[in-house]
Design a protein around this motif. Structure first.
Motif, PDB file in Angstrom:
ATOM      1  N   ILE A   4       5.742  -2.976   0.887  1.00  0.00           N
ATOM      2  CA  ILE A   4       4.981  -1.898  -0.531  1.00  0.00           C
ATOM      3  C   ILE A   4       6.914  -1.222  -0.349  1.00  0.00           C
ATOM      4  CG2 ILE A   4       4.591   0.351  -1.185  1.00  0.00           C
ATOM      5  CD1 ILE A   4       1.653  -0.376  -0.020  1.00  0.00           C
ATOM      6  N   ALA A   5       7.587  -0.679   0.501  1.00  0.00           N
ATOM      7  CA  ALA A   5       8.822  -0.550   0.645  1.00  0.00           C
ATOM      8  C   ALA A   5       9.670  -1.459  -0.432  1.00  0.00           C
ATOM      9  CB  ALA A   5       9.409  -0.513   2.086  1.00  0.00           C
ATOM     10  N   GLU A   6       9.824  -2.748  -0.231  1.00  0.00           N
ATOM     11  CA  GLU A   6      11.090  -3.333  -1.105  1.00  0.00           C
ATOM     12  C   GLU A   6      10.184  -3.209  -2.587  1.00  0.00           C
ATOM     13  OE1 GLU A   6      12.358  -6.455   2.799  1.00  0.00           O
ATOM     14  OE2 GLU A   6      10.006  -7.015   1.526  1.00  0.00           O
ATOM     15  N   LEU A   7       8.651  -3.958  -2.786  1.00  0.00           N
ATOM     16  CA  LEU A   7       8.376  -3.818  -4.078  1.00  0.00           C
ATOM     17  C   LEU A   7       9.301  -2.751  -4.606  1.00  0.00           C
ATOM     18  CD1 LEU A   7       7.120  -4.890  -6.081  1.00  0.00           C
ATOM     19  CD2 LEU A   7       5.104  -3.869  -5.670  1.00  0.00           C
ATOM     20  N   THR A   8       9.055  -1.321  -3.817  1.00  0.00           N
ATOM     21  CA  THR A   8       9.019   0.120  -4.411  1.00  0.00           C
ATOM     22  C   THR A   8      11.292   0.233  -4.654  1.00  0.00           C
ATOM     23  OG1 THR A   8       7.743   1.253  -3.441  1.00  0.00           O
ATOM     24  CG2 THR A   8       9.219   2.458  -4.323  1.00  0.00           C
ATOM     25  N   GLU A   9      11.451  -0.032  -4.201  1.00  0.00           N
ATOM     26  CA  GLU A   9      12.970  -0.648  -4.313  1.00  0.00           C
ATOM     27  C   GLU A   9      13.167  -1.911  -5.677  1.00  0.00           C
ATOM     28  OE1 GLU A   9      16.503   1.187  -4.134  1.00  0.00           O
ATOM     29  OE2 GLU A   9      15.344   1.815  -2.928  1.00  0.00           O
ATOM     30  N   SER A  10      12.874  -2.550  -5.323  1.00  0.00           N
ATOM     31  CA  SER A  10      13.291  -3.410  -6.681  1.00  0.00           C
ATOM     32  C   SER A  10      12.794  -2.690  -7.867  1.00  0.00           C
ATOM     33  CB  SER A  10      12.187  -4.168  -6.038  1.00  0.00           C
ATOM     34  OG  SER A  10      12.313  -5.489  -5.342  1.00  0.00           O
ATOM     35  N   LEU A  11      11.586  -2.018  -8.123  1.00  0.00           N
ATOM     36  CA  LEU A  11      11.116  -1.481  -9.166  1.00  0.00           C
ATOM     37  C   LEU A  11      11.733  -0.624  -9.643  1.00  0.00           C
ATOM     38  CD1 LEU A  11       7.150  -1.458  -8.339  1.00  0.00           C
ATOM     39  CD2 LEU A  11       8.314  -2.647 -10.196  1.00  0.00           C
ATOM     40  N   ARG A  12      12.364   0.247  -8.012  1.00  0.00           N
ATOM     41  CA  ARG A  12      13.222   1.850  -8.511  1.00  0.00           C
ATOM     42  C   ARG A  12      14.421   0.789  -9.586  1.00  0.00           C
ATOM     43  NH1 ARG A  12      14.420   4.456  -3.935  1.00  0.00           N
ATOM     44  NH2 ARG A  12      12.061   5.251  -4.000  1.00  0.00           N
TER      45      ARG A  12
END
Length: 117
Positions: A4-12
């Motif tokens: 989720i942290a990686e997805l969050t960073e990618s979406l950001r």
């Protein structure tokens, strides 16, 4: 990408590259999330319980359900990030609360709401 942290960073980064932060207000993201959940629900509308349980084996419906779950996830993760909410922590907290409210002894084999137990 598997966290989720990686997805969050990618979406950001995705939103930032497009200068979309101005549009990604909690209200707008919550409304977009609700819309995507509605699209997910539409894929299940009128299916029997058996058909809904086997939806991923359907060559037409399975990919559509997967895509809608992807959309829901994107908006949920983006909303949580915008509000500063750790999704895993929020879910763990909610599960602990549900465990206190719906004890195994009281809730086993029952779909009743807490006030009905």
């Amino acid at each position: 990408m598997s966290s989720i942290a990686e997805l969050t960073e990618s979406l950001r980064a995705f939103a930032s590259e497009r200068n979309w932060e101005q549009f990604h207000t909690p209200k707008n993201l919550a409304m977009a999330l609700a819309g995507e959940v509605g699209e997910l629900l539409a894929e299940f509308q009128w299916l029997t319980p058996e058909q809904s349980a086997a939806v991923m084996q359907d060559p037409d419906l399975g990919p559509r359900v997967r895509a809608e779950i992807g959309d829901v996830t994107i908006y949920l993760v983006r909303l949580a990030d915008t509000l500063g909410i750790d999704l895993v922590e929020a879910a763990v907290d909610k599960l602990a609360e549900a465990g206190r409210r719906y004890t195994v002894e009281a809730a086993r084999d029952s779909a009743a709401k807490i006030g009905q137990l």
